[in-house]
Write an enzyme that holds these catalytic residues in place. Sequence first.
Site, PDB file in Angstrom:
ATOM      1  N   HIS A 277      26.555  16.739 -19.363  1.00 42.13           N
ATOM      2  CA  HIS A 277      25.224  16.432 -19.904  1.00 42.13           C
ATOM      3  C   HIS A 277      24.339  17.651 -19.685  1.00 42.13           C
ATOM      4  CE1 HIS A 277      23.819  15.919 -15.737  1.00 42.13           C
ATOM      5  NE2 HIS A 277      24.886  15.162 -15.532  1.00 42.13           N
TER       6      HIS A 277
ATOM      7  N   GLU B 153      32.570  18.188 -10.315  1.00 42.74           N
ATOM      8  CA  GLU B 153      31.430  18.525 -11.184  1.00 42.74           C
ATOM      9  C   GLU B 153      30.778  19.831 -10.753  1.00 42.74           C
ATOM     10  OE1 GLU B 153      27.281  16.448 -12.768  1.00 42.74           O
ATOM     11  OE2 GLU B 153      28.225  15.730 -10.919  1.00 42.74           O
TER      12      GLU B 153
ATOM     13  N   ASP C 202      23.339  19.686  -9.798  1.00 44.79           N
ATOM     14  CA  ASP C 202      24.173  18.482  -9.907  1.00 44.79           C
ATOM     15  C   ASP C 202      25.610  18.866  -9.573  1.00 44.79           C
ATOM     16  OD1 ASP C 202      25.139  15.972 -10.463  1.00 44.79           O
ATOM     17  OD2 ASP C 202      24.572  15.949 -12.577  1.00 44.79           O
TER      18      ASP C 202
ATOM     19  N   HIS D 266      19.470  14.526 -16.014  1.00 47.54           N
ATOM     20  CA  HIS D 266      19.990  14.279 -17.360  1.00 47.54           C
ATOM     21  C   HIS D 266      18.908  14.788 -18.298  1.00 47.54           C
ATOM     22  CE1 HIS D 266      22.985  10.864 -16.141  1.00 47.54           C
ATOM     23  NE2 HIS D 266      23.298  12.040 -15.645  1.00 47.54           N
TER      24      HIS D 266
ATOM     25  N   TYR E  55      39.531   7.396 -12.141  1.00 50.06           N
ATOM     26  CA  TYR E  55      39.161   6.285 -11.266  1.00 50.06           C
ATOM     27  C   TYR E  55      40.220   5.195 -11.427  1.00 50.06           C
ATOM     28  CZ  TYR E  55      34.983   8.981 -12.232  1.00 50.06           C
ATOM     29  OH  TYR E  55      34.102  10.013 -12.419  1.00 50.06           O
TER      30      TYR E  55
ATOM     31  N   HIS F 103      33.651   8.086 -18.952  1.00 51.43           N
ATOM     32  CA  HIS F 103      32.372   8.748 -19.203  1.00 51.43           C
ATOM     33  C   HIS F 103      32.593  10.104 -19.864  1.00 51.43           C
ATOM     34  CE1 HIS F 103      32.947  11.453 -15.713  1.00 51.43           C
ATOM     35  NE2 HIS F 103      33.312  10.384 -15.026  1.00 51.43           N
TER      36      HIS F 103
ATOM     37  N   ARG G  19      36.069  12.802  -8.815  1.00 53.96           N
ATOM     38  CA  ARG G  19      35.284  13.519  -9.825  1.00 53.96           C
ATOM     39  C   ARG G  19      35.013  14.924  -9.302  1.00 53.96           C
ATOM     40  NH1 ARG G  19      31.901   9.916 -10.601  1.00 53.96           N
ATOM     41  NH2 ARG G  19      30.055  10.542  -9.409  1.00 53.96           N
TER      42      ARG G  19
ATOM     43  N   GLU H 287      32.070  17.630 -15.644  1.00 53.22           N
ATOM     44  CA  GLU H 287      32.389  16.665 -14.592  1.00 53.22           C
ATOM     45  C   GLU H 287      33.484  15.672 -14.985  1.00 53.22           C
ATOM     46  OE1 GLU H 287      29.231  13.668 -14.021  1.00 53.22           O
ATOM     47  OE2 GLU H 287      27.970  14.958 -15.274  1.00 53.22           O
TER      48      GLU H 287
ATOM     49  N   ASP I 225       0.810  -1.221   0.000  1.00 52.58           N
ATOM     50  CA  ASP I 225       0.000   0.000   0.000  1.00 52.58           C
ATOM     51  C   ASP I 225       0.843   1.270   0.000  1.00 52.58           C
ATOM     52  OD1 ASP I 225      -2.392  -1.445   0.093  1.00 52.58           O
ATOM     53  OD2 ASP I 225      -2.265  -1.644   2.268  1.00 52.58           O
TER      54      ASP I 225
ATOM     55  N   HIS J 187      28.196   4.874 -10.078  1.00 52.81           N
ATOM     56  CA  HIS J 187      26.870   5.155  -9.535  1.00 52.81           C
ATOM     57  C   HIS J 187      26.665   4.450  -8.200  1.00 52.81           C
ATOM     58  CE1 HIS J 187      25.031   6.360 -13.699  1.00 52.81           C
ATOM     59  NE2 HIS J 187      25.852   7.263 -13.198  1.00 52.81           N
TER      60      HIS J 187
ATOM     61  N   ASP K  31      28.496  12.908  -4.915  1.00 57.42           N
ATOM     62  CA  ASP K  31      27.767  13.399  -6.094  1.00 57.42           C
ATOM     63  C   ASP K  31      26.311  13.493  -5.653  1.00 57.42           C
ATOM     64  OD1 ASP K  31      26.467  13.829  -8.503  1.00 57.42           O
ATOM     65  OD2 ASP K  31      27.725  12.451  -9.639  1.00 57.42           O
TER      66      ASP K  31
END
Length: 448
Positions: free
Chosen positions: A357, A418, A274, A364, A399, A353, A416, A395, A43, A246, A263
């Site tokens: 974006h 960004e 972002d 995105h 790594y 990457h 990173r 960004e 529910d 991610h 991030d």
Amino acid sequence: MSLPATDIAPFRERRRRLLAHMRAQGGGIAVLPTAPHAVRNRDAEYPYRHDSDFYYLSGFIEPEAWLVLIAGADDHALLFCQPRDPKMETWTGLRVGPEAAAERFDLDEAYSTEELDDILPELLLDQPTLYAPFDRGEIVDGPVQAWLQAARGQTRQGRRLPRRVQDISPILAEMRLVKDAVEIATMRRAARISAGAHARAMRAVRPGMREYELEAELLYEFRRHGAQAPAYTSIVAGGANACILHYPAGEAELRDGDLVLIDAACELDSYASDITRTFPVNGRYSGPQRALYDLTVAAQQAAADAIRPGRPFNAGHQAALRVLAQGMLDEKLLKGTLDGVLESGAYSRFYMHQTGHWLGLDVHDVGDYRDPAAPYADDARPWRALAPGMMLTIEPGIYVTAADDVPSQFWNIGIRTEDDALVTETGCELITRGVPVDAREIEALMRE
């Protein structure tokens, strides 16, 4: 709660622009639903979030609603929304209702969604083109097919079904790509809140904390300043977890000597921000950490310098890539020449990457990255030229997982950096610099 009538002018102007486009194509009717509720389990539902295209044109944030726009000799805008229901409103909150919606949202007419199946078949008749977000699947296809089938019975009386159907999503994507003044102002506010949250995390972090504890600091700061939700699932990644692009905030301990990559950013009045920052858990970068960190900052600056009106979208990526690849060579992560590394793609082992974006109602955001005027089947379509009012992220990252052929001092370092960039008349403005990016400034902030 729905927006007050004083905030409706931008939505009216967007509808006007869309209707003008439809008239230029010969007129027609557009139907757009908002997003449905999503069940989490049993529910319980996920927190409701309206459809971005629907909101962009209407400003209406309640579920179970449709917007209908008719372009012709007399343009017409209609909303179908849930009727007032005192019993249900006791459980789920007040509704605007069709009686108040037309005036409040500056529409020609508003009806209950209970009338959709009676009214829509008639509205579809004799329209040259039917526009709808057909990429939404059954949410759109089922109702539209039912309305067309109901309208088909009138064709014996000389009425006509739409001769053409067109996906409206690419049209709205083009409109949403360049932000208006209201959108930019909202995104600036979201950027300030998110930057403050990152600064809070920098001050709060201590060795021994858990990733989820640091996430809680971010979420508190978002809500404390009026943001409605995170713009996306927050990434709080300590140590080697930062090499997982991610990685969601988990239970891992933040250890003395490690970096933590965050991030995370808020959504304010439906618009996303972002930001990513990577900083030392103990407040001071080690030598190897600082070397790779400064490399990503230099790559970001190179990308920002390359972003200006008339330049292709990927100019920033190419500029950042050259800096990162040269740094990988300098630090002995790679061997060879810069041109050779770029041509072979060897850099992608440590940087896999793109550098940015689009950003807007979606983190995105919509919008073609290639020239929409070029033939669609051409895989070599040129990149889209940037224009003032576009909003994108910058960004770059690096790594480095543990491997025998990698200098051990760099093992398990993920970084990173960004920021959100507004394309201006002369270049770009990084609107998220309310939180520092320079390593020395970050260390000073963490000492406060």
